[in-house]
Design a protein around this motif. Sequence first.
Motif, PDB file in Angstrom:
ATOM      1  N   ARG A  27       0.820  -1.209   0.000  1.00  0.00           N
ATOM      2  CA  ARG A  27       0.000   0.000   0.000  1.00  0.00           C
ATOM      3  C   ARG A  27       0.856   1.262   0.000  1.00  0.00           C
ATOM      4  O   ARG A  27       0.507   2.267  -0.622  1.00  0.00           O
ATOM      5  N   ALA A  28       1.999   1.225   0.696  1.00  0.00           N
ATOM      6  CA  ALA A  28       2.859   2.408   0.789  1.00  0.00           C
ATOM      7  C   ALA A  28       3.517   2.742  -0.547  1.00  0.00           C
ATOM      8  O   ALA A  28       3.889   3.887  -0.796  1.00  0.00           O
ATOM      9  N   ARG A  29       3.669   1.744  -1.406  1.00  0.00           N
ATOM     10  CA  ARG A  29       4.328   1.945  -2.703  1.00  0.00           C
ATOM     11  C   ARG A  29       3.331   1.952  -3.859  1.00  0.00           C
ATOM     12  O   ARG A  29       3.724   1.842  -5.022  1.00  0.00           O
ATOM     13  N   PHE A  30       2.063   2.096  -3.565  1.00  0.00           N
ATOM     14  CA  PHE A  30       1.051   1.966  -4.611  1.00  0.00           C
ATOM     15  C   PHE A  30       1.271   2.964  -5.753  1.00  0.00           C
ATOM     16  O   PHE A  30       1.291   2.591  -6.927  1.00  0.00           O
ATOM     17  N   THR A  31       1.451   4.245  -5.426  1.00  0.00           N
ATOM     18  CA  THR A  31       1.595   5.254  -6.478  1.00  0.00           C
ATOM     19  C   THR A  31       2.867   5.056  -7.283  1.00  0.00           C
ATOM     20  O   THR A  31       2.863   5.168  -8.515  1.00  0.00           O
ATOM     21  N   SER A  32       3.977   4.749  -6.613  1.00  0.00           N
ATOM     22  CA  SER A  32       5.236   4.560  -7.336  1.00  0.00           C
ATOM     23  C   SER A  32       5.193   3.317  -8.220  1.00  0.00           C
ATOM     24  O   SER A  32       5.844   3.268  -9.268  1.00  0.00           O
ATOM     25  N   ASP A  33       4.402   2.312  -7.813  1.00  0.00           N
ATOM     26  CA  ASP A  33       4.319   1.078  -8.600  1.00  0.00           C
ATOM     27  C   ASP A  33       3.248   1.143  -9.693  1.00  0.00           C
ATOM     28  O   ASP A  33       3.438   0.595 -10.787  1.00  0.00           O
ATOM     29  N   PHE A  34       2.129   1.827  -9.407  1.00  0.00           N
ATOM     30  CA  PHE A  34       0.993   1.788 -10.328  1.00  0.00           C
ATOM     31  C   PHE A  34       0.524   3.166 -10.803  1.00  0.00           C
ATOM     32  O   PHE A  34      -0.427   3.261 -11.575  1.00  0.00           O
ATOM     33  N   GLY A  35       1.194   4.224 -10.347  1.00  0.00           N
ATOM     34  CA  GLY A  35       0.813   5.556 -10.785  1.00  0.00           C
ATOM     35  C   GLY A  35      -0.405   6.088 -10.051  1.00  0.00           C
ATOM     36  O   GLY A  35      -0.958   5.440  -9.159  1.00  0.00           O
ATOM     37  N   ASP A  36      -0.826   7.290 -10.437  1.00  0.00           N
ATOM     38  CA  ASP A  36      -1.977   7.911  -9.774  1.00  0.00           C
ATOM     39  C   ASP A  36      -3.271   7.709 -10.554  1.00  0.00           C
ATOM     40  O   ASP A  36      -4.348   8.076 -10.077  1.00  0.00           O
ATOM     41  N   ARG A  37      -3.177   7.132 -11.764  1.00  0.00           N
ATOM     42  CA  ARG A  37      -4.367   6.864 -12.567  1.00  0.00           C
ATOM     43  C   ARG A  37      -4.199   5.549 -13.322  1.00  0.00           C
ATOM     44  O   ARG A  37      -3.097   5.031 -13.444  1.00  0.00           O
ATOM     45  N   TRP A  38      -5.299   5.026 -13.834  1.00  0.00           N
ATOM     46  CA  TRP A  38      -5.244   3.772 -14.576  1.00  0.00           C
ATOM     47  C   TRP A  38      -5.675   4.004 -16.021  1.00  0.00           C
ATOM     48  O   TRP A  38      -6.336   4.994 -16.344  1.00  0.00           O
ATOM     49  N   ILE A  39      -5.280   3.087 -16.904  1.00  0.00           N
ATOM     50  CA  ILE A  39      -5.565   3.239 -18.331  1.00  0.00           C
ATOM     51  C   ILE A  39      -6.990   2.774 -18.615  1.00  0.00           C
ATOM     52  O   ILE A  39      -7.303   1.585 -18.568  1.00  0.00           O
ATOM     53  N   HIS A  40      -7.837   3.738 -18.885  1.00  0.00           N
ATOM     54  CA  HIS A  40      -9.249   3.479 -19.177  1.00  0.00           C
ATOM     55  C   HIS A  40      -9.432   2.941 -20.599  1.00  0.00           C
ATOM     56  O   HIS A  40     -10.342   2.172 -20.887  1.00  0.00           O
ATOM     57  N   GLY A  41      -8.562   3.379 -21.496  1.00  0.00           N
ATOM     58  CA  GLY A  41      -8.640   2.958 -22.898  1.00  0.00           C
ATOM     59  C   GLY A  41      -7.619   3.728 -23.713  1.00  0.00           C
ATOM     60  O   GLY A  41      -6.677   4.311 -23.168  1.00  0.00           O
TER      61      GLY A  41
END
Length: 266
Positions: free
Chosen positions: A24-38
């Motif tokens: 959880r502490a590394r969520f942004t660094s690992d997955f960014g602040d947004r996800w690819i919608h399309g």
Amino acid sequence: MEIRKQQDAEEPFQPVFNEGMYDRARFTSDFGDRWIHGFQTGGRIIVRVSITSKETASKRDIQTHAEASLRFWGVAGSFSARVKKSMGELDRHAHVDVSIHYQGDMGHRALGMTPETMERTAVEETFEQAKSWADWFVESACYHEYKYQTVLDDYENLANFPHRQKTMDYSAAHKVSYMVLKERVKISELASVLQQGFLTADLKRKINKADIEIGSACKQWVLEAALFPAGAVESAMVLIEKITADFYAKYLRYLVRHPPQCSFIA
């Protein structure tokens, strides 16, 4: 100039979150602040017109003739007599070059296009080429299928996103990044123009060194803003002050000795 096609109305893929499988502490660094919608499909073309004055020309005259010559942009049909006259005047006072940048496979076809053969000035021929690229790009709108941009969405908009998971807010950093980018581009182009002038070799080396150091400082700002977005605005102001002191204050005065160069981007 860009063409964006309407996205597919089908429901996009919804990621599933298993909190036991990530930190959880590394969520942004690992997955960014947004996800690819399309993906945004379409195409993009940039026609850049660079105008470099001749030694005897005044900057005001060149600007006047350039603005009048570029009135054709976005207008259907051939050049008017008034625009052609302005192009002729611009041809007398400046050198004009055109470059094209594109995203999408359809752009390859544009490179093989040439304007109709007819007697004209060098500037008129150059602008005719640029206009033919732009007109063709618009006329071929239905054929642009290149996935040139991701469509991003906030994690918080997902129905199954864990409410206790925090993500970083990059909204302010994103806005101020354009200021940093603008300054970086200006320094790069100014350094390039000054390198072509009649300056001493030692002064040119100093200008080149300053350009490289500013580029490194801008990259470092990006890295720090990614880790600490809350301080991005303040650190950007410090960086811009450094750019002013290390480049503008030292080398901008040498620019008046050299022919000005301007660019028009469509």
